[in-house]
Design a protein around this motif. Structure first.
Motif, PDB file in Angstrom:
ATOM      1  N   ILE A 123       9.147   1.663  -8.818  1.00  0.00           N
ATOM      2  CA  ILE A 123       7.951   1.175  -7.333  1.00  0.00           C
ATOM      3  C   ILE A 123       8.310   2.481  -6.354  1.00  0.00           C
ATOM      4  CG2 ILE A 123       6.720  -0.106  -6.492  1.00  0.00           C
ATOM      5  CD1 ILE A 123       7.801  -2.686  -8.011  1.00  0.00           C
ATOM      6  N   LYS A 124       7.764   3.553  -6.664  1.00  0.00           N
ATOM      7  CA  LYS A 124       8.159   4.499  -5.482  1.00  0.00           C
ATOM      8  C   LYS A 124       6.598   4.609  -4.359  1.00  0.00           C
ATOM      9  CE  LYS A 124      11.198   7.076  -7.595  1.00  0.00           C
ATOM     10  NZ  LYS A 124      12.422   7.424  -6.702  1.00  0.00           N
ATOM     11  N   TYR A 125       7.326   4.094  -3.380  1.00  0.00           N
ATOM     12  CA  TYR A 125       6.399   4.606  -2.381  1.00  0.00           C
ATOM     13  C   TYR A 125       6.553   4.778  -1.090  1.00  0.00           C
ATOM     14  CZ  TYR A 125       8.856   0.471  -0.422  1.00  0.00           C
ATOM     15  OH  TYR A 125      10.008   0.088  -0.220  1.00  0.00           O
ATOM     16  N   LYS A 126       5.353   5.457  -0.328  1.00  0.00           N
ATOM     17  CA  LYS A 126       6.202   5.751   1.234  1.00  0.00           C
ATOM     18  C   LYS A 126       6.175   4.454   2.255  1.00  0.00           C
ATOM     19  CE  LYS A 126       4.182   9.076   5.021  1.00  0.00           C
ATOM     20  NZ  LYS A 126       2.794   9.765   5.520  1.00  0.00           N
ATOM     21  N   TYR A 127       7.700   4.850   2.810  1.00  0.00           N
ATOM     22  CA  TYR A 127       8.015   3.644   3.188  1.00  0.00           C
ATOM     23  C   TYR A 127       7.548   3.110   4.405  1.00  0.00           C
ATOM     24  CZ  TYR A 127      11.047  -0.085   5.722  1.00  0.00           C
ATOM     25  OH  TYR A 127      11.754  -1.319   6.567  1.00  0.00           O
ATOM     26  N   ASN A 128       6.667   1.871   4.457  1.00  0.00           N
ATOM     27  CA  ASN A 128       5.933   1.288   5.539  1.00  0.00           C
ATOM     28  C   ASN A 128       6.908  -0.488   5.749  1.00  0.00           C
ATOM     29  OD1 ASN A 128       4.093  -0.926   5.066  1.00  0.00           O
ATOM     30  ND2 ASN A 128       3.045   0.751   3.725  1.00  0.00           N
ATOM     31  N   LYS A 129       7.371  -1.363   6.737  1.00  0.00           N
ATOM     32  CA  LYS A 129       7.573  -1.700   7.130  1.00  0.00           C
ATOM     33  C   LYS A 129       7.051  -3.524   6.250  1.00  0.00           C
ATOM     34  CE  LYS A 129       9.396  -5.781  10.651  1.00  0.00           C
ATOM     35  NZ  LYS A 129       9.931  -5.598  11.606  1.00  0.00           N
ATOM     36  N   ARG A 130       5.339  -3.574   5.997  1.00  0.00           N
ATOM     37  CA  ARG A 130       4.593  -3.992   5.499  1.00  0.00           C
ATOM     38  C   ARG A 130       4.690  -3.891   4.228  1.00  0.00           C
ATOM     39  NH1 ARG A 130      -1.325  -4.435   8.253  1.00  0.00           N
ATOM     40  NH2 ARG A 130      -1.529  -6.119   7.267  1.00  0.00           N
ATOM     41  N   ALA A 131       4.828  -2.606   3.819  1.00  0.00           N
ATOM     42  CA  ALA A 131       4.639  -2.801   2.318  1.00  0.00           C
ATOM     43  C   ALA A 131       5.874  -3.282   1.771  1.00  0.00           C
ATOM     44  CB  ALA A 131       4.322  -1.674   1.510  1.00  0.00           C
ATOM     45  N   ASN A 132       7.153  -2.843   2.271  1.00  0.00           N
ATOM     46  CA  ASN A 132       8.482  -3.075   1.668  1.00  0.00           C
ATOM     47  C   ASN A 132       8.395  -4.630   2.161  1.00  0.00           C
ATOM     48  OD1 ASN A 132      11.299  -2.018   1.951  1.00  0.00           O
ATOM     49  ND2 ASN A 132      12.031  -3.429   2.644  1.00  0.00           N
ATOM     50  N   GLN A 133       8.016  -5.566   3.000  1.00  0.00           N
ATOM     51  CA  GLN A 133       7.977  -6.874   3.022  1.00  0.00           C
ATOM     52  C   GLN A 133       7.506  -7.572   1.337  1.00  0.00           C
ATOM     53  OE1 GLN A 133       6.111  -7.887   7.074  1.00  0.00           O
ATOM     54  NE2 GLN A 133       8.241  -7.250   7.486  1.00  0.00           N
ATOM     55  N   VAL A 134       6.090  -7.159   1.463  1.00  0.00           N
ATOM     56  CA  VAL A 134       5.852  -7.509  -0.440  1.00  0.00           C
ATOM     57  C   VAL A 134       6.983  -7.513  -1.023  1.00  0.00           C
ATOM     58  CG1 VAL A 134       3.451  -6.937  -1.583  1.00  0.00           C
ATOM     59  CG2 VAL A 134       3.280  -7.033   0.880  1.00  0.00           C
ATOM     60  N   LEU A 135       7.056  -5.941  -1.086  1.00  0.00           N
ATOM     61  CA  LEU A 135       8.368  -6.400  -2.321  1.00  0.00           C
ATOM     62  C   LEU A 135       9.321  -7.064  -2.175  1.00  0.00           C
ATOM     63  CD1 LEU A 135       8.111  -2.182  -2.637  1.00  0.00           C
ATOM     64  CD2 LEU A 135       6.445  -3.934  -4.178  1.00  0.00           C
ATOM     65  N   VAL A 136      10.082  -6.997  -1.062  1.00  0.00           N
ATOM     66  CA  VAL A 136      11.303  -7.577  -1.010  1.00  0.00           C
ATOM     67  C   VAL A 136      10.729  -9.575  -1.078  1.00  0.00           C
ATOM     68  CG1 VAL A 136      12.245  -9.245   0.595  1.00  0.00           C
ATOM     69  CG2 VAL A 136      12.075  -6.594   1.082  1.00  0.00           C
ATOM     70  N   LYS A 137       9.280  -9.817  -0.904  1.00  0.00           N
ATOM     71  CA  LYS A 137       8.813 -11.124  -1.184  1.00  0.00           C
ATOM     72  C   LYS A 137       8.630 -11.052  -2.569  1.00  0.00           C
ATOM     73  CE  LYS A 137       7.809 -12.388   2.973  1.00  0.00           C
ATOM     74  NZ  LYS A 137       6.409 -12.428   4.027  1.00  0.00           N
ATOM     75  N   ASN A 138       8.122 -10.349  -3.731  1.00  0.00           N
ATOM     76  CA  ASN A 138       8.079 -10.658  -4.158  1.00  0.00           C
ATOM     77  C   ASN A 138       8.854 -10.865  -5.590  1.00  0.00           C
ATOM     78  OD1 ASN A 138       7.199  -8.948  -7.923  1.00  0.00           O
ATOM     79  ND2 ASN A 138       4.919  -9.674  -6.257  1.00  0.00           N
ATOM     80  N   LYS A 139       8.388 -11.771  -6.992  1.00  0.00           N
ATOM     81  CA  LYS A 139       9.738 -12.345  -7.640  1.00  0.00           C
ATOM     82  C   LYS A 139       9.854 -11.200  -9.117  1.00  0.00           C
ATOM     83  CE  LYS A 139       6.154 -15.421  -9.910  1.00  0.00           C
ATOM     84  NZ  LYS A 139       6.413 -17.297 -10.508  1.00  0.00           N
ATOM     85  N   TYR A 140       8.983 -10.192  -9.244  1.00  0.00           N
ATOM     86  CA  TYR A 140       8.884  -9.321 -10.515  1.00  0.00           C
ATOM     87  C   TYR A 140       9.803  -8.317 -10.120  1.00  0.00           C
ATOM     88  CZ  TYR A 140       5.820 -13.008 -11.935  1.00  0.00           C
ATOM     89  OH  TYR A 140       4.673 -14.121 -12.519  1.00  0.00           O
TER      90      TYR A 140
END
Length: 495
Positions: A123-140
């Motif tokens: 999963i490649k993305y330009k870091y931003n705090k809110r997007a990172n939080q979505v991925l941290v919480k995602n169980k997959y």
């Protein structure tokens, strides 16, 4: 205490009847309340919920929504600006409800990864705090310390559930080397842009399968899917079965409304007509007669062309060797952007000075010319970037994207100071026009461009200066005669 939503009322007249139109941001509580009050109805032509105006209409609406929304009559008598699928009320935009775009916190790209026997999706993305939080919480999604990115296991079920779980917050793109054939996943990706309220309808998967089996390009499938999605969601309270039984009159009315909004070009509306006709023919198995579906007339639009001097300015303003090579190839060989991005290293034949174009438009192969200056530019680029497979590769490998190419050209135009605007295809148009002006036979130009019909190539005769420069305006003769007469009168006076 949560602040109540605002529901704006506006008086509108449609076909001689007065309506009270309700404008509000999409909200499940409001939609539930509307569903429980059958006298408030969806108006497909105005793309909003309405009710006929009576002496007590405003009071009734205020009573119905009192506990969940503030009913405002501030703009009741106002001329509200409306366009496409949005309405502007004051300084805020309120959607009419066909396809309401989501506000997302960021974007991600899913990239295939293979090393030894390990296969992952990174999963490649330009870091931003809110997007990172979505991925941290995602169980997959799992953090991988080796690749230093979030990753997914390459299973269709995991990919489907991951997309479903994050599409509310993240815009998802697939790397061009991640090939997905699962129709449910493709549908998720096509519909991820839009808010899905209780009345949202997906395009039947069978239509998506039909287009793929017919061999339509990915761009065409995406475009047609959008137009059918917009069409079926314009009729919020009609079922798919009811929509499938619509006749040409309903479809004509729908496109007349699109045309009346003046937000779509005639060419775009024609695309919508083609998409909806294909839907009825391919999925519903009902043939709509061509002469029953009214098509807007598409005027002849001349291609946008830059002069040789302007092309030179644009290329000179591009310092990045990759960007210069890309734009030089588009102009110097007259290729379409998709054809350039599909080129592989072995498609460049430096001995014969030819470029091999495989599976161009219409799935046809051909050759185009390779100028010596382009070859030098390509060699400089290759030494610096060292692409491994495709001639132009993206940040994460694979093909370079058309979106990035468009940004490259836009930046080059801005830096060059050229005032005339145009897109990537304008470089191809300029190639053809400049060849014609230099005396190249139009039949050869047709072959280089890969046009099936000479009529397509003939458009460049309308923008070429080759013959126009040979034609003298009749006004020039009048001016010459006037000058001769004045000179004669002056001579007479002197004598």
């Amino acid at each position: 205490m949560n602040q109540k939503d605002v529901l704006y009322l506006n008086q509108r007249t449609y076909e001689g009847s007065d309506y009270c139109v309700l404008y509000f941001k999409s909200n499940e509580a409001l939609l539930d309340r509307i569903a429980n009050n059958s006298w408030i109805k969806w108006h497909p032509e105005m793309k909003a919920y309405t009710t006929p105006i009576k002496h007590n209409t405003i009071g009734l609406l205020q009573d119905v929504f009192e506990d969940i929304a503030h009913v405002s009559t501030k703009y009741y008598q106002a001329e509200i600006k409306g366009y496409t699928e949005k309405t502007v009320i004051g300084d805020k935009i309120y959607f009419k409800g066909i396809l309401e775009p989501k506000n997302k916190v960021g974007g991600i790209m899913l990239v295939p990864y293979k090393k030894n026997n390990e296969r992952l999706i990174i999963i490649k993305y330009k870091y931003n705090k809110r997007a990172n939080q979505v991925l941290v919480k995602n169980k997959y999604a799992r953090w991988n310390a080796i690749v230093k990115d979030f990753t997914l296991l390459p299973k269709l079920s995991i990919l489907y559930h991951f997309i479903d779980s994050v599409s509310e917050d993240l815009k998802i793109r697939l790397h061009n080397e991640l090939k997905i054939t699962d129709h449910r996943i493709i549908q998720k990706l096509y519909e991820q842009e839009y808010v899905k309220d209780r009345f949202f309808k997906s395009v039947p998967l069978a239509f998506l399968k039909f287009m793929q089996l017919k061999g339509y390009s990915e761009n065409t499938i995406n475009t047609y899917y959008y137009f059918v999605l917009r069409f079926i969601n314009c009729y919020k309270h009609n079922s798919i079965d009811e929509i499938n039984s619509f006749d040409s009159e309903v479809i004509n009315k729908y496109h007349e409304l699109m045309q009346g909004e003046k937000a779509y070009s005639f060419a775009t509306i024609n695309q919508s007509v083609n998409a909806i006709k294909l839907y009825y023919r391919g999925y519903v198995k009902r043939e709509l007669e061509v002469n029953e579906v009214i098509r807007p007339k598409v005027g002849k639009q001349l291609p946008k062309v830059w002069s040789k001097e302007e092309i030179g300015q644009i290329l000179q303003s591009t310092e990045n060797s990759k960007h210069k090579a890309l734009l030089s190839l588009l102009y110097g060989s007259g290729l379409r952007i998709g054809e350039v991005l599909n080129l592989k290293l072995n498609d460049i034949d430096s001995k014969r000075m030819r470029i091999r174009v495989l599976a161009g438009k219409g799935n046809k192969d051909r050759y185009s010319i390779l100028g010596s200056s382009i070859l030098d530019t390509l060699r400089d680029y290759y030494k610096e970037y060292k692409p491994t497979n495709y001639l132009f590769e993206g940040q994460f490998g694979g093909k370079y994207s058309a979106t990035s190419a468009g940004k490259v050209l836009k930046k080059a135009i801005e830096q060059s100071g050229v005032q005339k605007r145009g897109g990537l295809h304008s470089l191809r148009h300029s190639f053809a026009t400049h060849l014609l002006e230099s005396g190249t036979d139009i039949r050869y130009i047709q072959e280089l461009l890969g046009h099936s019909s000479s009529k397509t190539t003939d458009i460049y005769t309308y923008v070429s200066n080759r013959y126009l420069e040979m034609i003298k305006s009749p006004l020039d003769d009048l001016i010459i005669k006037k000058d001769v007469k004045l000179a004669s009168e002056q001579q007479t006076k002197e004598i």
